[in-house]
Design an enzyme around this catalytic site. Sequence first.
Site, short mmCIF file in Angstrom:
data_model
loop_
_atom_site.label_atom_id
_atom_site.label_comp_id
_atom_site.label_asym_id
_atom_site.label_seq_id
_atom_site.Cartn_x
_atom_site.Cartn_y
_atom_site.Cartn_z
N HIS A 22 1.55 61.19 60.97
CA HIS A 22 1.81 60.03 60.11
C HIS A 22 2.05 60.46 58.66
O HIS A 22 2.89 59.89 57.97
CB HIS A 22 0.62 59.06 60.16
CG HIS A 22 0.47 58.36 61.47
ND1 HIS A 22 0.89 57.06 61.66
CD2 HIS A 22 -0.02 58.78 62.65
CE1 HIS A 22 0.64 56.71 62.91
NE2 HIS A 22 0.09 57.73 63.54
N ASP A 120 1.88 52.91 55.77
CA ASP A 120 2.02 53.13 57.21
C ASP A 120 1.64 51.85 57.95
O ASP A 120 0.67 51.19 57.60
CB ASP A 120 1.09 54.28 57.63
CG ASP A 120 1.31 54.74 59.06
OD1 ASP A 120 1.30 53.90 59.97
OD2 ASP A 120 1.47 55.95 59.26
N THR A 142 6.41 54.83 61.39
CA THR A 142 6.53 56.25 61.74
C THR A 142 6.91 56.44 63.20
O THR A 142 7.14 57.57 63.63
CB THR A 142 5.21 57.00 61.46
OG1 THR A 142 4.15 56.35 62.18
CG2 THR A 142 4.88 57.01 59.99
N GLN A 344 7.41 74.74 63.74
CA GLN A 344 8.27 74.21 64.79
C GLN A 344 9.73 74.16 64.35
O GLN A 344 10.64 74.46 65.14
CB GLN A 344 7.80 72.82 65.20
CG GLN A 344 8.58 72.21 66.35
CD GLN A 344 7.77 71.18 67.08
OE1 GLN A 344 6.81 71.52 67.78
NE2 GLN A 344 8.12 69.92 66.92
N ASN A 363 7.75 62.69 65.90
CA ASN A 363 8.22 63.69 64.94
C ASN A 363 8.91 64.85 65.66
O ASN A 363 9.94 65.36 65.20
CB ASN A 363 7.06 64.21 64.09
CG ASN A 363 6.58 63.18 63.08
OD1 ASN A 363 7.35 62.37 62.61
ND2 ASN A 363 5.30 63.22 62.78
N GLU A 367 12.80 66.04 65.28
CA GLU A 367 13.15 67.41 64.94
C GLU A 367 14.13 68.00 65.94
O GLU A 367 15.08 68.68 65.56
CB GLU A 367 11.88 68.26 64.86
CG GLU A 367 11.02 67.93 63.65
CD GLU A 367 9.68 68.64 63.63
OE1 GLU A 367 8.90 68.36 62.71
OE2 GLU A 367 9.42 69.47 64.53
N GLN A 384 4.81 58.17 73.72
CA GLN A 384 5.58 59.32 74.20
C GLN A 384 6.38 59.03 75.48
O GLN A 384 7.47 59.57 75.66
CB GLN A 384 4.63 60.51 74.40
CG GLN A 384 4.03 60.97 73.08
CD GLN A 384 2.77 61.78 73.23
OE1 GLN A 384 2.44 62.29 74.30
NE2 GLN A 384 2.00 61.91 72.14
#
Length: 464
Positions: A22, A120, A142, A344, A363, A367, A384
């Site tokens: 977050h 947030d 987010t 990452q 996130n 990416e 997810q």
Amino acid sequence: MEDAKQGQKAHVLVVPFPGQGHINPMFQFSKRLASKGIKPTLTPTIYISKSMQTHTIPTQYGPPIQIRPISDGYDDGGYAQAESTKAYLDSIAIEGPKTLAQLIQKLAEEGDPVKAVIYDGFAPWALDVAKKFGLVGVLFFTQSCSVNSIYYHVQRGLIELPLLGPGPSTVSVPGVPELQPWEVPSFVENYGSYPFWFDAVMEQFSNIDQVDWVLCNIFYDMEIEVVDWMSKMWKVKTIGPTVPSYYLDKRLEDDKDYSLQFFKPNTVLCKNWLDSKPKESVIYISFGSAAELSEEQFKELSCSLRNSHNNFLWVVREKEQTKLPKGFIDETSKQGLVVGWASQLDILAHEATGCFVTHCGFNSVLETLSLGVPVVAVPQWTDQGTNAKFVEDVWRIGVRAKVDEKGIVRKEMLEECIKEVMEGENREEFKKNAAKWKKLAKEAMYEGGSSDKNIDEFVAYVIG
């Protein structure tokens, strides 16, 4: 120049929920605001701020980002110090708004008054504080718009829970493909299993109709239909992906990482190892900063990697490494590298990386889209499963690994998925689609791109 000077007078508070997934996107957005003349102050919790070891983050492109912490009631240990999830969420809902209000008053007394509060969605109490002081209230999502649309429909009673009842077994919301129960966020699918986190995600929409802006950490092309639907109700703007500029438009020259890591990455070791491997030969595996896999799941993953005969780089947090099969690291040392943490972005950007085995935290999804790497999706919980659905069926950059009746992804399933993404007949399609999304992500952040224009519009509004 006059506009830049005026912009520096506009001061905003950025209020993240205390978790790396977050904080990082909101921190990245703060860098973008600073580059455009806005003065951002980040308000992590006191416990998290101690790990940052700084009071300001200098930037080459605008005002420094101040760090002014607020309290969650557990200043010595954060979430881990709390007696339970309920105790923590109750505490931050009391101490958060109280100390945020005190900070706004203190800044005004210091001659540095705040114009807007960007918060947030997991901290809706921040909007109440903003409105109490007559400030602009800005909700920052987010997670994906599709996930938030599902939560909104549940919160408003438009989706009845539990899902597995006499009604329709699939979930349908505007602009989102029809979802099976196992493809919706786990808080909704397994209604009652996460009572306090369920309440937290629902509370995001308790006062949303009072917000002035809604900012979404995506780029428009990712979720066009959902964004258009949301925009009919609120002033919605896409401002992502909030990936460091170095990997996108390169306009912020020193912006190469998130500037906040809860774990120390083995950067040199990983780079040297990757440099020694052929192009697109490495399977990269990471389940993020919070997921806790069972020992049985570690065994299945270990077997699948060994049997794949591919090179692999596996991030396993140090406290989780005891779950690895005995001798696995030594026995596979010629094939793979296991590290406690890694950068990452550097790994995904490296030409040796051929596929990303991921839990599909949002996130990580952003990416991999931004860096163009095909995916094997192994979702664990929360949003997810929905992100994995989009990976496979909407963005078409990879495949999902299915669980068995015990909730475990077996080695045979993982081997099949890895083989399909690394060398199967759809490999070229996955690579082509991944390259397309990488291009679109960059274009969104270039000067005049969709996200960049939205940020400019927001900045102009705040400067007012």
